[in-house]
Design a protein around this motif. Structure first.
Motif, PDB file in Angstrom:
ATOM      1  N   MET A 190     -12.093 -10.835   5.160  1.00 38.86           N
ATOM      2  CA  MET A 190     -11.508  -9.786   4.335  1.00 38.86           C
ATOM      3  C   MET A 190     -12.231  -9.679   3.000  1.00 38.86           C
ATOM      4  N   THR A 191     -12.585  -8.461   2.619  1.00 40.84           N
ATOM      5  CA  THR A 191     -13.264  -8.238   1.342  1.00 40.84           C
ATOM      6  C   THR A 191     -12.421  -7.419   0.367  1.00 40.84           C
ATOM      7  N   GLU A 192     -11.535  -6.558   0.887  1.00 42.64           N
ATOM      8  CA  GLU A 192     -10.628  -5.767   0.048  1.00 42.64           C
ATOM      9  C   GLU A 192      -9.336  -5.490   0.794  1.00 42.64           C
ATOM     10  N   VAL A 193      -8.298  -5.198   0.031  1.00 41.63           N
ATOM     11  CA  VAL A 193      -7.086  -4.639   0.617  1.00 41.63           C
ATOM     12  C   VAL A 193      -6.815  -3.281  -0.018  1.00 41.63           C
ATOM     13  N   ILE A 194      -6.198  -2.421   0.765  1.00 42.25           N
ATOM     14  CA  ILE A 194      -5.710  -1.133   0.287  1.00 42.25           C
ATOM     15  C   ILE A 194      -4.209  -1.115   0.483  1.00 42.25           C
ATOM     16  N   THR A 195      -3.451  -0.853  -0.576  1.00 43.11           N
ATOM     17  CA  THR A 195      -2.003  -0.722  -0.432  1.00 43.11           C
ATOM     18  C   THR A 195      -1.690   0.743  -0.152  1.00 43.11           C
ATOM     19  N   PHE A 196      -0.871   0.978   0.866  1.00 37.87           N
ATOM     20  CA  PHE A 196      -0.679   2.326   1.412  1.00 37.87           C
ATOM     21  C   PHE A 196       0.786   2.473   1.792  1.00 37.87           C
ATOM     22  N   ASP A 197       1.384   3.610   1.476  1.00 39.27           N
ATOM     23  CA  ASP A 197       2.807   3.817   1.775  1.00 39.27           C
ATOM     24  C   ASP A 197       3.018   4.209   3.234  1.00 39.27           C
ATOM     25  N   ALA A 198       4.196   3.859   3.748  1.00 45.08           N
ATOM     26  CA  ALA A 198       4.509   4.073   5.161  1.00 45.08           C
ATOM     27  C   ALA A 198       5.018   5.475   5.471  1.00 45.08           C
ATOM     28  N   ASP A 199       5.365   6.251   4.445  1.00 39.49           N
ATOM     29  CA  ASP A 199       6.033   7.532   4.691  1.00 39.49           C
ATOM     30  C   ASP A 199       5.092   8.720   4.796  1.00 39.49           C
TER      31      ASP A 199
END
Length: 221
Positions: A79-88
């Protein structure tokens, strides 16, 4: 280039989560949904769309779900990055990809989305005012001159993710994240994002009342 994991907090989104995950995976194959005590079929729908699903036995809050997702992503040595993303379904996949490209091109630690850097996001006067007040409050407490302190679309690199842990479980976690970014003296940028406020997303917590609740949690966190 390594694996980019998309982290999606999930709570009772059975009608949309499969479409959201399927759409995200057209660009980012590594998706983890943290089910925060859903009482519907969210888990099976997310799995059907190809996401890894981690379950909380009870509802702990979005901050807790994000931290669980971060811990999982860190367990992947690639893993090099994470993206936070909404479920809706309110976030744009194109924006997420653009944010990742910016982070990599400029070798940044974090890229934070903003509704206020272009005119795509349609906001009522009251909601705009509350979000501007939240940004001002966060600017005063953290020293980071953000235009949108409560945008859930973010890209964070691995080294940064290893250096912090969220303790605010509910909506105030967004300001806690900014506080931590400030304390760590990171290289950061904002990126214009289009937030789509559908009737569904409003019903799921994107109302003006929810924005007021954010301010209350900020004041008493």
């Amino acid at each position: 280039m390594g694996n980019t994991w998309v982290v999606i907090p999930l709570f009772n989104e059975e009608t949309v989560i499969a479409d959201v995950v399927s759409h995200v995976r057209t660009v980012f194959p590594f998706v983890v949904c943290i089910d925060d005590g859903s009482s519907d079929n969210s888990v099976s729908e997310a799995k059907r769309a190809g996401a890894v699903v981690i379950q909380h036995p009870i509802n702990l809050g979005q901050g807790a779900a994000l931290q669980t997702g971060f811990d999982f992503a860190l367990s992947d040595s690639m893993m090099t990055e994470v993206i936070t993303f909404d479920a809706d379904g309110q976030h744009s996949l194109d924006d997420a990809f653009g944010m990742l490209e910016l982070l990599r091109a400029r070798k940044l630690d974090v890229v934070i989305g903003s509704r206020f850097l272009d005119s795509r996001t349609q906001l009522g006067f009251a909601k705009r005012l509350v979000l501007k007040m939240a940004a001002l409050f966060t600017r005063l407490t953290s020293g980071m001159s953000l235009t949108d302190a409560h945008n859930g679309l973010r890209v964070i690199n691995r080294d940064t993710l290893k250096r912090f842990r969220l303790r605010q479980n509910r909506m105030a976690h967004a300001s806690e994240i900014v506080d931590i970014f400030s304390e760590l003296k990171l290289e950061w940028a904002e990126y214009p994002t289009h937030i789509v406020y559908s009737e569904y997303s409003k019903a799921k917590g994107q109302s003006l009342l929810n924005s007021v609740n954010i301010l209350v949690e900020l004041l008493f966190k």
